[in-house]
Design an enzyme around this catalytic site. Structure first.
Site, PDB file in Angstrom:
ATOM      1  N   ASP A   8       0.871  -1.176   0.000  1.00 41.65           N
ATOM      2  CA  ASP A   8       0.000   0.000   0.000  1.00 41.65           C
ATOM      3  C   ASP A   8       0.911   1.231   0.000  1.00 41.65           C
ATOM      4  O   ASP A   8       2.137   1.108  -0.198  1.00 41.65           O
ATOM      5  CB  ASP A   8      -1.002  -0.042   1.173  1.00 41.65           C
ATOM      6  N   CYS A  65       3.260  -3.232   3.997  1.00 40.51           N
ATOM      7  CA  CYS A  65       2.328  -2.175   4.402  1.00 40.51           C
ATOM      8  C   CYS A  65       2.945  -1.496   5.620  1.00 40.51           C
ATOM      9  O   CYS A  65       4.143  -1.615   5.850  1.00 40.51           O
ATOM     10  CB  CYS A  65       0.927  -2.717   4.651  1.00 40.51           C
ATOM     11  N   THR A  67       2.414  -2.011   8.924  1.00 47.52           N
ATOM     12  CA  THR A  67       2.760  -2.959   9.996  1.00 47.52           C
ATOM     13  C   THR A  67       3.070  -4.368   9.507  1.00 47.52           C
ATOM     14  O   THR A  67       3.588  -5.184  10.269  1.00 47.52           O
ATOM     15  CB  THR A  67       1.581  -3.087  10.973  1.00 47.52           C
ATOM     16  N   HIS A  98      10.216 -24.322   8.177  1.00 46.97           N
ATOM     17  CA  HIS A  98       9.246 -25.113   8.941  1.00 46.97           C
ATOM     18  C   HIS A  98       7.813 -24.975   8.430  1.00 46.97           C
ATOM     19  O   HIS A  98       7.078 -25.954   8.375  1.00 46.97           O
ATOM     20  CB  HIS A  98       9.251 -24.697  10.422  1.00 46.97           C
ATOM     21  N   HIS A 133       7.813 -31.462   9.070  1.00 48.35           N
ATOM     22  CA  HIS A 133       7.158 -30.173   8.837  1.00 48.35           C
ATOM     23  C   HIS A 133       6.069 -30.296   7.767  1.00 48.35           C
ATOM     24  O   HIS A 133       5.070 -29.600   7.812  1.00 48.35           O
ATOM     25  CB  HIS A 133       8.188 -29.124   8.429  1.00 48.35           C
TER      26      HIS A 133
END
Ligand code: RB5
Length: 147
Positions: A8, A65, A67, A98, A133
């Site tokens: 963004d 973005c 965060t 993993h 995994h």
């Protein structure tokens, strides 16, 4: 590998640096926007990158973005996507080895540029380890068919 990238407005500048690094590491980059610092809504770009990965048009995706959180929430709504927000290199490596994460989300307002690019480099250079995994990741995929 082809890497789909998106951001963004808050992640626009770092996205450019991520694209340059991905290319320097020998990847092709599919830049799905945004293309300026004008305010936009992050889910519009999360879905573009997530669908490109889910449909096999790109091998991996990277979203930026403010965060890294909204992008991950939105990307994880798309079938087959395992999006992770990483702010450290240990988690970035583990998310590939993993969890077989296929979309990396970075918070440009949280993680400094130098660290963010280290995270991207390590994430792109790490490989899924399979084995035990795989069993666990398959269990995550099974959740997609539940209500
Ligand atoms: C935009 O202001 C901000 O909300 C966005 O970049 C992101 O941090 C959302 O999770």
């Amino acid at each position: 590998m082809k890497i789909a990238i998106g951001s963004d407005h808050a992640g626009y500048r770092l996205k450019g640096e991520v694209a340059a690094l991905a290319k320097k590491l020998g990847n092709q980059v599919l830049d799905l926007g945004t293309h300026s610092e004008e305010s936009v809504d992050y889910p519009d770009f999360a879905v573009k990158v997530a669908q490109a990965v889910s449909r096999g048009e790109a091998g991996l995706g990277i979203l930026v973005c403010g965060t890294g959180l909204g992008m991950a929430i939105a990307a994880n709504k798309v079938r087959g996507i395992r999006a992770v927000t990483c702010g450290d290199t240990f988690s970035a490596r583990a998310s590939r080895e993993h969890n077989n994460a296929n979309v990396l989300c970075i918070g440009a307002r949280v993680t400094g540029g130098g660290l963010a690019l280290d995270i991207v480099r390590i994430w792109l250079e790490s490989e899924f380890q399979g084995g035990r995994h795989q069993r666990r990741v398959s269990k995550i995929t099974e959740i997609e068919s539940t209500k």
